[in-house]
Scaffold this motif. Structure first.
Motif, PDB file in Angstrom:
ATOM      1  N   ARG A  44      10.149   8.289 -10.472  1.00 30.76           N
ATOM      2  CA  ARG A  44      10.332   7.340  -9.374  1.00 30.76           C
ATOM      3  C   ARG A  44      10.112   5.893  -9.784  1.00 30.76           C
ATOM      4  O   ARG A  44      10.481   4.980  -9.053  1.00 30.76           O
ATOM      5  CB  ARG A  44       9.407   7.710  -8.204  1.00 30.76           C
ATOM      6  CG  ARG A  44       9.823   8.993  -7.502  1.00 30.76           C
ATOM      7  CD  ARG A  44       8.954   9.281  -6.276  1.00 30.76           C
ATOM      8  NE  ARG A  44       9.421  10.466  -5.593  1.00 30.76           N
ATOM      9  CZ  ARG A  44       9.071  11.710  -5.903  1.00 30.76           C
ATOM     10  NH1 ARG A  44       8.231  11.908  -6.917  1.00 30.76           N
ATOM     11  NH2 ARG A  44       9.552  12.729  -5.239  1.00 30.76           N
ATOM     12  N   ASP A  45       9.519   5.671 -10.942  1.00 32.06           N
ATOM     13  CA  ASP A  45       9.313   4.293 -11.394  1.00 32.06           C
ATOM     14  C   ASP A  45      10.630   3.544 -11.589  1.00 32.06           C
ATOM     15  O   ASP A  45      10.647   2.312 -11.586  1.00 32.06           O
ATOM     16  CB  ASP A  45       8.531   4.276 -12.710  1.00 32.06           C
ATOM     17  CG  ASP A  45       7.036   4.455 -12.506  1.00 32.06           C
ATOM     18  OD1 ASP A  45       6.607   4.605 -11.343  1.00 32.06           O
ATOM     19  OD2 ASP A  45       6.298   4.457 -13.516  1.00 32.06           O
ATOM     20  N   LEU A 100       2.749   0.297  -4.531  1.00 34.51           N
ATOM     21  CA  LEU A 100       1.773   0.575  -5.588  1.00 34.51           C
ATOM     22  C   LEU A 100       2.440   0.624  -6.951  1.00 34.51           C
ATOM     23  O   LEU A 100       1.889   0.131  -7.947  1.00 34.51           O
ATOM     24  CB  LEU A 100       1.054   1.892  -5.289  1.00 34.51           C
ATOM     25  CG  LEU A 100       0.141   1.878  -4.056  1.00 34.51           C
ATOM     26  CD1 LEU A 100      -0.357   3.290  -3.747  1.00 34.51           C
ATOM     27  CD2 LEU A 100      -1.043   0.924  -4.260  1.00 34.51           C
ATOM     28  N   ALA A 101       3.630   1.208  -7.009  1.00 31.18           N
ATOM     29  CA  ALA A 101       4.363   1.247  -8.278  1.00 31.18           C
ATOM     30  C   ALA A 101       4.748  -0.162  -8.719  1.00 31.18           C
ATOM     31  O   ALA A 101       4.658  -0.506  -9.912  1.00 31.18           O
ATOM     32  CB  ALA A 101       5.604   2.121  -8.143  1.00 31.18           C
ATOM     33  N   SER A 104       0.816  -1.221   0.000  1.00 31.96           N
ATOM     34  CA  SER A 104       0.000   0.000   0.000  1.00 31.96           C
ATOM     35  C   SER A 104       0.847   1.267   0.000  1.00 31.96           C
ATOM     36  O   SER A 104       0.307   2.369  -0.101  1.00 31.96           O
ATOM     37  CB  SER A 104      -0.940   0.009   1.207  1.00 31.96           C
ATOM     38  OG  SER A 104      -0.196  -0.036   2.423  1.00 31.96           O
ATOM     39  N   GLY A 105       2.154   1.135   0.119  1.00 29.37           N
ATOM     40  CA  GLY A 105       3.042   2.291   0.080  1.00 29.37           C
ATOM     41  C   GLY A 105       3.297   2.755  -1.340  1.00 29.37           C
ATOM     42  O   GLY A 105       2.857   2.124  -2.315  1.00 29.37           O
ATOM     43  N   ARG A 106       4.023   3.867  -1.468  1.00 26.49           N
ATOM     44  CA  ARG A 106       4.287   4.432  -2.792  1.00 26.49           C
ATOM     45  C   ARG A 106       5.046   3.441  -3.672  1.00 26.49           C
ATOM     46  O   ARG A 106       4.718   3.239  -4.837  1.00 26.49           O
ATOM     47  CB  ARG A 106       5.081   5.733  -2.657  1.00 26.49           C
ATOM     48  CG  ARG A 106       5.307   6.458  -3.972  1.00 26.49           C
ATOM     49  CD  ARG A 106       5.818   7.858  -3.727  1.00 26.49           C
ATOM     50  NE  ARG A 106       7.099   7.840  -3.024  1.00 26.49           N
ATOM     51  CZ  ARG A 106       7.703   8.923  -2.561  1.00 26.49           C
ATOM     52  NH1 ARG A 106       7.125  10.107  -2.701  1.00 26.49           N
ATOM     53  NH2 ARG A 106       8.867   8.835  -1.942  1.00 26.49           N
ATOM     54  N   MET A 107       6.058   2.788  -3.110  1.00 30.57           N
ATOM     55  CA  MET A 107       6.808   1.822  -3.892  1.00 30.57           C
ATOM     56  C   MET A 107       5.982   0.578  -4.176  1.00 30.57           C
ATOM     57  O   MET A 107       6.024   0.015  -5.269  1.00 30.57           O
ATOM     58  CB  MET A 107       8.101   1.451  -3.164  1.00 30.57           C
ATOM     59  CG  MET A 107       9.225   2.444  -3.366  1.00 30.57           C
ATOM     60  SD  MET A 107       9.786   2.533  -5.090  1.00 30.57           S
ATOM     61  CE  MET A 107      10.438   0.887  -5.305  1.00 30.57           C
TER      62      MET A 107
END
Length: 241
Positions: free
Chosen positions: A209-210, A18-19, A13-16
């Motif tokens: 950031r991807d 989800l990516a 569920s964090g930014r990383m």
């Protein structure tokens, strides 16, 4: 191991996380079999991926490799589960204690583990180039300048410190650091070597950031085929560098 590695994403569920889910869905060389988050999921299946709370970690389906971008308090259970099941682990969780690092070393006797503060493949190459430059120019002054967005609190960045370690390994000297916080800069790192009349600069700029999630997915594909041990990102991805 299956022909297509089965992947567990921990910290989903964090930014990383989800990516990782978004980018993995577009690939046909990885099969995401579970996504684990701290809190109980609102839906049990999202886009075909089973969802689990961290408290349910022991009940996830079989997997070949886990990618972990969570918090230090969530790291121990996923490391233990990987060791128990004989699955490889790719982790970018920062702030680990010395005890947790010792646990990684112990687990690496049974499984393949890669840990890195930065999963940019460009930064992995940069660190090796920096080490070589420092070894060749041990008497030159060395400065590392890093720039990030205004919301980043730690300074110098973890990547800058990682590059500084490469300088120290190469030359036996520590560099000077400078940090800039401005706008929405994703990440820029400049390593400068200077002497009378000349300068050498090695620079990496991240614009999306991807790149970090892509690097972690590539590391997962590599490490799942390795013998037990602890691997650095450059060592894993570029063994002939």
């Amino acid at each position: 191991m299956n022909a297509i590695p089965r992947l567990l994403i921990h910290g989903a569920s964090g930014r990383m996380g989800l990516a990782l889910l978004r980018l993995a869905a577009a690939r046909d060389d990885l099969n995401v079999v579970a996504a684990v988050s701290r809190k109980s999921p609102a839906q049990r299946v999202v886009d075909g991926v089973p969802q689990f709370a961290a408290s349910e970690l022991s009940g996830v389906p079989e997997f070949d490799v886990a990618i972990d971008f969570s918090l230090p308090e969530g790291f121990d259970p996923v490391l233990a589960l990987c060791a128990q099941r004989g699955s490889a682990l790719v982790s970018g969780t920062t702030g680990l204690s010395s005890e947790q690092n010792r646990a990684i070393e112990a687990a690496s006797q049974r499984i393949a583990v890669v840990w890195a503060a930065n999963y940019s493949l460009g930064v992995a190459v940069l660190a090796e180039l920096v080490r070589r430059a420092a070894a060749a120019l041990p008497a030159w002054d060395c400065d590392i300048v890093e720039a990030h967005h205004t919301r980043k609190l730690d300074a110098p960045s973890g990547t800058a410190l990682h590059l500084g370690q490469a300088v120290a390994i190469g030359s036996g000297r520590d560099p000077h650091y400078a940090s800039l916080r401005a706008g929405d800069i994703v990440g820029e790192h400049t390593v400068q070597f200077a002497s009378a009349g000349e300068r050498l600069e090695l620079i990496h700029r991240a614009t999306n950031r991807d790149i970090f999630a892509r690097g972690a997915l590539e590391a997962a594909l590599k490490v799942v085929r390795q013998a037990p041990g602890r691997y650095g990102l450059a060592e894993l991805m570029f063994p002939n560098l």
